[in-house]
Design a protein around this motif. Structure first.
Motif, PDB file in Angstrom:
ATOM      1  N   GLY A 248     -12.831  10.195   3.919  1.00  0.00           N
ATOM      2  CA  GLY A 248     -13.534  10.429   5.184  1.00  0.00           C
ATOM      3  C   GLY A 248     -13.669   9.145   5.991  1.00  0.00           C
ATOM      4  O   GLY A 248     -14.127   9.152   7.114  1.00  0.00           O
ATOM      5  N   GLY A 249     -13.262   8.020   5.406  1.00  0.00           N
ATOM      6  CA  GLY A 249     -13.303   6.738   6.109  1.00  0.00           C
ATOM      7  C   GLY A 249     -11.899   6.344   6.561  1.00  0.00           C
ATOM      8  O   GLY A 249     -10.961   7.142   6.467  1.00  0.00           O
ATOM      9  N   PRO A 250     -11.750   5.109   7.035  1.00  0.00           N
ATOM     10  CA  PRO A 250     -10.472   4.699   7.611  1.00  0.00           C
ATOM     11  C   PRO A 250      -9.431   4.195   6.609  1.00  0.00           C
ATOM     12  O   PRO A 250      -8.315   3.884   7.007  1.00  0.00           O
ATOM     13  N   ALA A 251      -9.770   4.110   5.320  1.00  0.00           N
ATOM     14  CA  ALA A 251      -8.819   3.515   4.360  1.00  0.00           C
ATOM     15  C   ALA A 251      -7.636   4.443   4.086  1.00  0.00           C
ATOM     16  O   ALA A 251      -7.788   5.663   4.047  1.00  0.00           O
ATOM     17  N   ARG A 252      -6.452   3.830   3.914  1.00  0.00           N
ATOM     18  CA  ARG A 252      -5.261   4.553   3.445  1.00  0.00           C
ATOM     19  C   ARG A 252      -5.019   4.074   2.019  1.00  0.00           C
ATOM     20  O   ARG A 252      -4.986   2.866   1.768  1.00  0.00           O
ATOM     21  N   TYR A 253      -4.820   5.056   1.101  1.00  0.00           N
ATOM     22  CA  TYR A 253      -4.777   4.694  -0.317  1.00  0.00           C
ATOM     23  C   TYR A 253      -3.386   4.774  -0.929  1.00  0.00           C
ATOM     24  O   TYR A 253      -2.560   5.592  -0.512  1.00  0.00           O
ATOM     25  N   VAL A 254      -3.173   3.936  -1.926  1.00  0.00           N
ATOM     26  CA  VAL A 254      -2.014   4.062  -2.815  1.00  0.00           C
ATOM     27  C   VAL A 254      -2.547   4.067  -4.252  1.00  0.00           C
ATOM     28  O   VAL A 254      -3.686   3.660  -4.484  1.00  0.00           O
ATOM     29  N   ARG A 255      -1.702   4.560  -5.162  1.00  0.00           N
ATOM     30  CA  ARG A 255      -2.052   4.398  -6.575  1.00  0.00           C
ATOM     31  C   ARG A 255      -1.217   3.257  -7.140  1.00  0.00           C
ATOM     32  O   ARG A 255      -0.008   3.172  -6.867  1.00  0.00           O
ATOM     33  N   VAL A 256      -1.871   2.371  -7.871  1.00  0.00           N
ATOM     34  CA  VAL A 256      -1.146   1.276  -8.518  1.00  0.00           C
ATOM     35  C   VAL A 256      -0.670   1.808  -9.871  1.00  0.00           C
ATOM     36  O   VAL A 256      -1.489   2.109 -10.746  1.00  0.00           O
ATOM     37  N   LYS A 257       0.642   1.991  -9.983  1.00  0.00           N
ATOM     38  CA  LYS A 257       1.172   2.673 -11.169  1.00  0.00           C
ATOM     39  C   LYS A 257       0.742   1.958 -12.466  1.00  0.00           C
ATOM     40  O   LYS A 257       0.333   2.597 -13.435  1.00  0.00           O
ATOM     41  N   GLU A 258       0.802   0.652 -12.457  1.00  0.00           N
ATOM     42  CA  GLU A 258       0.554  -0.120 -13.684  1.00  0.00           C
ATOM     43  C   GLU A 258      -0.902  -0.024 -14.155  1.00  0.00           C
ATOM     44  O   GLU A 258      -1.187  -0.104 -15.342  1.00  0.00           O
ATOM     45  N   THR A 259      -1.859   0.117 -13.209  1.00  0.00           N
ATOM     46  CA  THR A 259      -3.273   0.172 -13.616  1.00  0.00           C
ATOM     47  C   THR A 259      -3.801   1.600 -13.584  1.00  0.00           C
ATOM     48  O   THR A 259      -4.839   1.895 -14.166  1.00  0.00           O
ATOM     49  N   GLY A 260      -3.115   2.468 -12.844  1.00  0.00           N
ATOM     50  CA  GLY A 260      -3.575   3.863 -12.701  1.00  0.00           C
ATOM     51  C   GLY A 260      -4.684   4.005 -11.672  1.00  0.00           C
ATOM     52  O   GLY A 260      -5.156   5.102 -11.388  1.00  0.00           O
ATOM     53  N   GLY A 261      -5.135   2.887 -11.074  1.00  0.00           N
ATOM     54  CA  GLY A 261      -6.275   2.939 -10.141  1.00  0.00           C
ATOM     55  C   GLY A 261      -5.839   3.071  -8.689  1.00  0.00           C
ATOM     56  O   GLY A 261      -4.669   2.901  -8.347  1.00  0.00           O
ATOM     57  N   ARG A 262      -6.827   3.385  -7.833  1.00  0.00           N
ATOM     58  CA  ARG A 262      -6.542   3.534  -6.398  1.00  0.00           C
ATOM     59  C   ARG A 262      -6.831   2.234  -5.659  1.00  0.00           C
ATOM     60  O   ARG A 262      -7.820   1.548  -5.929  1.00  0.00           O
ATOM     61  N   LEU A 263      -5.963   1.963  -4.696  1.00  0.00           N
ATOM     62  CA  LEU A 263      -6.113   0.768  -3.862  1.00  0.00           C
ATOM     63  C   LEU A 263      -6.041   1.200  -2.402  1.00  0.00           C
ATOM     64  O   LEU A 263      -5.084   1.858  -1.986  1.00  0.00           O
ATOM     65  N   GLY A 264      -7.081   0.857  -1.636  1.00  0.00           N
ATOM     66  CA  GLY A 264      -7.131   1.251  -0.227  1.00  0.00           C
ATOM     67  C   GLY A 264      -6.863   0.057   0.681  1.00  0.00           C
ATOM     68  O   GLY A 264      -7.136  -1.091   0.321  1.00  0.00           O
ATOM     69  N   PHE A 265      -6.328   0.353   1.853  1.00  0.00           N
ATOM     70  CA  PHE A 265      -6.090  -0.682   2.863  1.00  0.00           C
ATOM     71  C   PHE A 265      -6.790  -0.262   4.145  1.00  0.00           C
ATOM     72  O   PHE A 265      -6.558   0.847   4.636  1.00  0.00           O
ATOM     73  N   ILE A 266      -7.657  -1.116   4.670  1.00  0.00           N
ATOM     74  CA  ILE A 266      -8.275  -0.860   5.980  1.00  0.00           C
ATOM     75  C   ILE A 266      -7.707  -1.901   6.933  1.00  0.00           C
ATOM     76  O   ILE A 266      -7.952  -3.098   6.785  1.00  0.00           O
ATOM     77  N   THR A 267      -6.933  -1.418   7.893  1.00  0.00           N
ATOM     78  CA  THR A 267      -6.127  -2.327   8.716  1.00  0.00           C
ATOM     79  C   THR A 267      -6.435  -2.172  10.206  1.00  0.00           C
ATOM     80  O   THR A 267      -5.567  -1.757  10.972  1.00  0.00           O
ATOM     81  N   PRO A 268      -7.647  -2.506  10.623  1.00  0.00           N
ATOM     82  CA  PRO A 268      -7.976  -2.367  12.036  1.00  0.00           C
ATOM     83  C   PRO A 268      -7.118  -3.250  12.930  1.00  0.00           C
ATOM     84  O   PRO A 268      -6.938  -2.959  14.107  1.00  0.00           O
ATOM     85  N   MET A 269      -6.577  -4.344  12.373  1.00  0.00           N
ATOM     86  CA  MET A 269      -5.819  -5.270  13.201  1.00  0.00           C
ATOM     87  C   MET A 269      -4.336  -4.904  13.265  1.00  0.00           C
ATOM     88  O   MET A 269      -3.744  -4.929  14.336  1.00  0.00           O
ATOM     89  N   THR A 270      -3.737  -4.576  12.102  1.00  0.00           N
ATOM     90  CA  THR A 270      -2.288  -4.359  12.116  1.00  0.00           C
ATOM     91  C   THR A 270      -1.902  -2.899  12.293  1.00  0.00           C
ATOM     92  O   THR A 270      -0.777  -2.588  12.586  1.00  0.00           O
ATOM     93  N   HIS A 271      -2.834  -1.983  12.083  1.00  0.00           N
ATOM     94  CA  HIS A 271      -2.517  -0.572  12.258  1.00  0.00           C
ATOM     95  C   HIS A 271      -3.729   0.089  12.867  1.00  0.00           C
ATOM     96  O   HIS A 271      -4.802   0.067  12.294  1.00  0.00           O
ATOM     97  N   ASN A 272      -3.551   0.667  14.040  1.00  0.00           N
ATOM     98  CA  ASN A 272      -4.696   1.247  14.713  1.00  0.00           C
ATOM     99  C   ASN A 272      -4.996   2.633  14.134  1.00  0.00           C
ATOM    100  O   ASN A 272      -4.189   3.533  14.225  1.00  0.00           O
ATOM    101  N   PHE A 273      -6.175   2.775  13.490  1.00  0.00           N
ATOM    102  CA  PHE A 273      -6.468   4.042  12.812  1.00  0.00           C
ATOM    103  C   PHE A 273      -7.361   4.952  13.650  1.00  0.00           C
ATOM    104  O   PHE A 273      -7.959   5.878  13.157  1.00  0.00           O
ATOM    105  N   CYS A 274      -7.440   4.665  14.945  1.00  0.00           N
ATOM    106  CA  CYS A 274      -8.437   5.354  15.766  1.00  0.00           C
ATOM    107  C   CYS A 274      -8.162   6.846  15.984  1.00  0.00           C
ATOM    108  O   CYS A 274      -9.097   7.599  16.262  1.00  0.00           O
TER     109      CYS A 274
END
Ligand code: SAM
Ligand code: SF4
Length: 350
Positions: A248-274
């Motif tokens: 529900g927030g602005p983060a875009r997620y990937v799964r890190v295969k090696e750890t199994g965990g989720r990693l989000g990127f919030i990129t207000p500067m390089t990608h406009n998520f508006c």
């Protein structure tokens, strides 16, 4: 147990839709409210505040009852996710009274999620109570696991206290997401370490680009590290799998295969998520910001205090939403060294 404030629970109508729902001019439904309950903080993070901040006079702050009324008005208008933030929300006196009163909207089903963003310094004290009041997930901001770097970034913070707070939150059964601001030359070599640490403890990690909000003593150009660089470095080490997960927030997620965990990127500067923005923010003085990256705002304190009924308040909220802009346009480069907005992040919250 915190004493209670606030009125009765709010019911959704029988059709399960809300005729008073907030829809902005770009057909985005506003369902997520972030509330800065105080502009004060026990840290002075270098990207958020200057060392010598002038805070609002305490007399200007909305009372806890007024904050409850304001939040409840938004919930009546279809807001289903509410995040308490700041400044540091857990240093506001009586904060648990507010959490307790807002939790009635969880019980009624009007609110799907009540959460907060915290620097973690008070979590040893409050985690158990937060969980008992219906808070399920929290965001904890932590940019480094190195005590010296932590002190350098937060100026006043104590890493051990924050780590103990995170332990207490996990022990209380709260789901914890770690937020880390990527800072050039400061923690850029630590991002992989943070991924391993967070994922190793069952926590998601989100990295955030620094935004040009407020005068913070340092040059933004010296702080700014585009996440495209962070990502390309991580890709040399890990397999990042695209996933659909959203909070529900602005983060875009990937799964890190090696750890199994989720990693989000919030990129207000390089990608406009508006385009998909569903959020508005209120400050501790009752000013509504329709966009984190614009100056336009609406005063809700005056209609709130003008009468005991909520009619004026509802009208002011409706009017403000018609002014929600399409998006922001932050720029950090050599020609834009001044803050894009004079307002610090601690005023509107993250
Ligand atoms: N004190 C709490 C905390 O630190 O989590 C809540 C308020 S803080 C303003 C919310 C979030 O905003 C934190 O994750 C912080 O790292 C982030 N933040 C503050 N200033 C920022 C800036 N200029 N650019 C990007 N993120 C920022
Ligand atoms: Fe305080 Fe959070 Fe700002 Fe750091 S980021 S100074 S902890 S409000």
């Amino acid at each position: 147990m915190a004493p209670t404030i606030g009125g009765p629970s709010l019911e959704l109508d029988r059709a399960g839709t809300n005729p008073r729902a907030l829809i902005d001019p770009f057909a985005r439904a506003i369902t997520y409210l972030r509330v800065s309950v105080t502009d004060r903080c026990d840290f002075r993070c270098v990207y958020c505040m200057s060392e010598h901040m002038t805070f609002l006079p305490k007399a200007d702050l909305l009372s806890l009852e007024e904050l409850d009324r304001l939040c409840s008005a938004f919930i009546a208008k279809g807001v289903s996710k509410l995040r308490l933030t700041g400044g540091e929300p857990l240093v506001r006196r009586g904060i648990m009274t507010l959490v307790s009163s807002l939790s009635r909207h969880l019980a009624s089903g009007a609110l799907k999620e009540l959460t907060l963003t915290t620097n973690g310094s008070q979590l040893e004290k409050y985690s158990t109570e937060l969980k008992s009041l219906g808070v399920e997930r929290i965001n904890v901001s932590l940019d480094t696991l190195n005590p010296d770097t932590f002190r350098e970034i937060t100026r006043w913070g104590d890493l051990d206290k924050v780590l103990a707070g995170i332990d207490a939150a996990l022990a209380a059964g709260l789901k914890v997401k770690i937020n880390a601001v990527a800072l050039k030359d400061v923690n850029e070599d630590e991002i992989a370490g943070l991924v391993e640490w967070a994922h190793g403890r069952g926590m998601d990690l989100t990295v955030i680009e620094v935004m040009p909000l407020g005068d913070v003593d340092e040059s933004r150009l010296d702080q700014y590290l585009p996440l495209s660089i962070v990502r390309s470095r991580l890709v040399e080490r890990y397999t990042l799998e695209e996933i659909d997960y959203r909070t529900g927030g602005p983060a875009r997620y990937v799964r890190v295969k090696e750890t199994g965990g989720r990693l989000g990127f919030i990129t207000p500067m390089t990608h406009n998520f508006c385009e998909t923005c569903n959020r508005v923010r209120i400050t501790c003085t009752g000013t509504l910001y329709m966009c984190l990256g614009q100056n336009d705002a609406a005063d809700l304190r005056t209609p709130l205090r003008a009468s005991e009924g909520d009619q004026l308040l509802h009208a002011a909220i409706d009017e403000a939403i018609t002014r929600k802009p399409k998006g922001h346009d932050f720029i950090i480069d050599r020609r834009h060294r001044q803050p894009a907005l004079a307002r610090h992040m601690s005023v509107t919250g993250g």
